[in-house]
Design an enzyme around this catalytic site. Structure first.
Site, PDB file in Angstrom:
ATOM      1  N   GLY A  13       0.771  -1.233   0.000  1.00 33.54           N
ATOM      2  CA  GLY A  13       0.000   0.000   0.000  1.00 33.54           C
ATOM      3  C   GLY A  13       0.800   1.279   0.000  1.00 33.54           C
ATOM      4  O   GLY A  13       0.221   2.352   0.193  1.00 33.54           O
ATOM      5  N   SER A  14       2.111   1.181  -0.204  1.00 34.29           N
ATOM      6  CA  SER A  14       2.927   2.390  -0.088  1.00 34.29           C
ATOM      7  C   SER A  14       3.287   3.035  -1.427  1.00 34.29           C
ATOM      8  O   SER A  14       3.881   4.116  -1.450  1.00 34.29           O
ATOM      9  CB  SER A  14       4.220   2.073   0.673  1.00 34.29           C
ATOM     10  OG  SER A  14       4.996   1.118  -0.022  1.00 34.29           O
ATOM     11  N   ARG A  15       2.916   2.433  -2.538  1.00 35.53           N
ATOM     12  CA  ARG A  15       3.186   3.044  -3.837  1.00 35.53           C
ATOM     13  C   ARG A  15       2.321   2.381  -4.901  1.00 35.53           C
ATOM     14  O   ARG A  15       1.670   1.368  -4.656  1.00 35.53           O
ATOM     15  CB  ARG A  15       4.668   2.930  -4.209  1.00 35.53           C
ATOM     16  CG  ARG A  15       5.206   1.522  -4.281  1.00 35.53           C
ATOM     17  CD  ARG A  15       6.698   1.538  -4.597  1.00 35.53           C
ATOM     18  NE  ARG A  15       7.281   0.210  -4.563  1.00 35.53           N
ATOM     19  CZ  ARG A  15       8.559  -0.047  -4.822  1.00 35.53           C
ATOM     20  NH1 ARG A  15       9.380   0.956  -5.123  1.00 35.53           N
ATOM     21  NH2 ARG A  15       9.023  -1.281  -4.765  1.00 35.53           N
ATOM     22  N   ASP A  59       5.995  -8.183   5.838  1.00 36.29           N
ATOM     23  CA  ASP A  59       6.560  -9.073   4.821  1.00 36.29           C
ATOM     24  C   ASP A  59       5.469 -10.073   4.477  1.00 36.29           C
ATOM     25  O   ASP A  59       5.160 -10.965   5.274  1.00 36.29           O
ATOM     26  CB  ASP A  59       7.797  -9.783   5.377  1.00 36.29           C
ATOM     27  CG  ASP A  59       8.391 -10.790   4.401  1.00 36.29           C
ATOM     28  OD1 ASP A  59       7.840 -10.947   3.285  1.00 36.29           O
ATOM     29  OD2 ASP A  59       9.393 -11.445   4.755  1.00 36.29           O
ATOM     30  N   ASN A  86      -2.838  -6.704  -2.224  1.00 38.48           N
ATOM     31  CA  ASN A  86      -2.334  -6.071  -3.448  1.00 38.48           C
ATOM     32  C   ASN A  86      -0.855  -6.337  -3.716  1.00 38.48           C
ATOM     33  O   ASN A  86      -0.413  -6.232  -4.859  1.00 38.48           O
ATOM     34  CB  ASN A  86      -2.577  -4.566  -3.351  1.00 38.48           C
ATOM     35  CG  ASN A  86      -1.828  -3.781  -4.396  1.00 38.48           C
ATOM     36  OD1 ASN A  86      -2.160  -3.800  -5.578  1.00 38.48           O
ATOM     37  ND2 ASN A  86      -0.774  -3.089  -3.975  1.00 38.48           N
ATOM     38  N   TYR A 151       4.575 -14.752 -13.708  1.00 35.34           N
ATOM     39  CA  TYR A 151       3.598 -13.754 -13.299  1.00 35.34           C
ATOM     40  C   TYR A 151       2.183 -14.201 -13.656  1.00 35.34           C
ATOM     41  O   TYR A 151       1.264 -14.144 -12.831  1.00 35.34           O
ATOM     42  CB  TYR A 151       3.919 -12.421 -13.964  1.00 35.34           C
ATOM     43  CG  TYR A 151       3.101 -11.263 -13.447  1.00 35.34           C
ATOM     44  CD1 TYR A 151       3.348 -10.733 -12.186  1.00 35.34           C
ATOM     45  CD2 TYR A 151       2.098 -10.697 -14.218  1.00 35.34           C
ATOM     46  CE1 TYR A 151       2.603  -9.666 -11.694  1.00 35.34           C
ATOM     47  CE2 TYR A 151       1.350  -9.626 -13.743  1.00 35.34           C
ATOM     48  CZ  TYR A 151       1.607  -9.116 -12.479  1.00 35.34           C
ATOM     49  OH  TYR A 151       0.864  -8.062 -12.001  1.00 35.34           O
ATOM     50  N   ALA A 153       1.039 -17.243 -14.233  1.00 32.76           N
ATOM     51  CA  ALA A 153       0.622 -18.426 -13.477  1.00 32.76           C
ATOM     52  C   ALA A 153       0.179 -18.052 -12.071  1.00 32.76           C
ATOM     53  O   ALA A 153      -0.844 -18.549 -11.571  1.00 32.76           O
ATOM     54  CB  ALA A 153       1.762 -19.441 -13.421  1.00 32.76           C
TER      55      ALA A 153
END
Length: 246
Positions: A13-15, A59, A86, A151, A153
Site C-alpha cells: 500500500g505504499s506506492r 513481509d 495487493n 507472473y 501463473a
C-alpha cells in the site's frame, strides 16, 4: 463517504496501485493501514489524514508478519472491515531461462502472500461476522505473453483461489472478490505505457486506445468493498479498457 467508519488494510500500500487505493479509501472516509516493506511515498498522504492513515511494515511472505498487521489494525481501530491483498512482484523470463529464485519470489509474494493475507483477514473478520476482501490479479492471468509464465501463473492462481475463498466465506458474512487491472500508466504497466515500441504493439489491443489511470482502478476497488456491491461475491472485475489479446 461510502466507507466512512470502516477500517482497511492494504498490502503493497505504499506506492503504485496500492497507494492509489489507499488514497481513494481515505477520501471515502475509511481508516487505512498501508502495509508494505517500506513507506516509500506515503508521507504526504499520512500528513493529510493523520488520524486515519498509518504505515505498518509487513513481509507478505511471512504469515506471522501478515497476521500481526491484521491484529494490530483490529486493535488500533476497533475492527477490521476491508483487506486488499495487493502486494505483488514481477520477474520476466522465458521458461528455459528464468532464475528459479525469481520464480519462487513470484510464488511467495503473488500467491502465498495473498493466501496469508486472506487467511489472516478471515480469522479477524469471522469474529465480527462481516468483512470485504479484495485480491489483486492482472490482465495477464488470462492472456498469454512470452516471458510472463511466472507472473501469469501466479495471477491465474489468485483468481481461482478468490473464487474458492468467496464460496467458503460468503455464508459467514465475508465477501471476497478480485480486481484485475490492465495496462496502467503507473506501477508495473508503466514499462509498457512509456516504451514507444512496446506501446505501439499494445495500444491497438485496447479498445479505449489508452492506458488506464491509477485512480480508475482504485475506483473499482472502492466499488468492490462498498455497499453498492453487497451482492457481488467471487467475481473477477477486469479494469482494462476493453483489452483484446491476439
Amino acid at each position: 463517504m461510502r466507507l466512512k467508519g470502516r477500517t482497511a488494510v492494504i498490502t503493497g500500500g505504499s506506492r503504485g496501485l496500492g497507494r492509489a487505493i489507499a488514497q481513494r479509501y481515505l477520501d471515502e472516509g475509511a481508516n487505512v493501514v498501508c502495509a508494505a516493506r517500506s513507506p516509500h511515498e506515503l508521507h504526504t498522504m499520512i500528513a493529510q489524514f493523520p488520524d486515519q492513515a498509518e504505515f505498518q511494515p509487513v513481509d507478505v511472505t511471512d504469515p506471522d508478519s501478515v497476521a500481526g498487521v491484521m491484529r494490530y489494525t483490529a486493535d488500533r481501530f476497533g475492527g477490521l472491515d476491508i483487506v486488499v491483498a495487493n502486494a505483488g512482484v514481477n520477474h520476466d523470463g522465458k521458461i528455459d531461462r528464468i532464475d528459479p529464485a525469481a520464480w519462487r519470489a513470484m510464488v511467495d509474494t503473488n500467491l502465498n502472500g495473498v493466501f496469508y493475507s486472506v487467511q489472516a483477514a478471515a480469522r479477524q473478520m469471522l469474529a465480527q461476522g462481516s468483512g470485504a476482501i479484495v485480491t489483486v490479479s492482472s490482465c495477464m492471468s488470462s492472456r498469454v505473453a512470452i516471458g510472463a509464465a511466472g507472473y501469469s501463473a501466479t495471477k491465474a492462481a489468485v483468481e481461482q483461489f478468490t473464487r474458492t475463498a468467496a464460496i467458503e466465506l460468503g455464508r459467514k458474512g465475508i465477501r471476497v472478490n478480485c480486481l484485475a487491472p490492465g495496462i496502467l500508466e503507473e506501477g508495473m504497466g508503466r514499462e509498457v505505457a512509456t516504451n514507444p515500441k512496446l506501446w505501439a504493439a499494445y495500444q491497438s489491443r485496447i479498445s479505449l486506445g489508452r492506458a488506464g489511470r491509477l485512480d480508475e482502478a482504485a475506483d473499482a476497488a472502492v466499488y468492490l468493498v462498498a455497499d453498492g456491491s453487497s451482492y457481488v461475491n467471487g467475481h473477477v472485475l477486469e479494469v482494462n479498457g476493453g483489452l483484446l489479446w491476439a
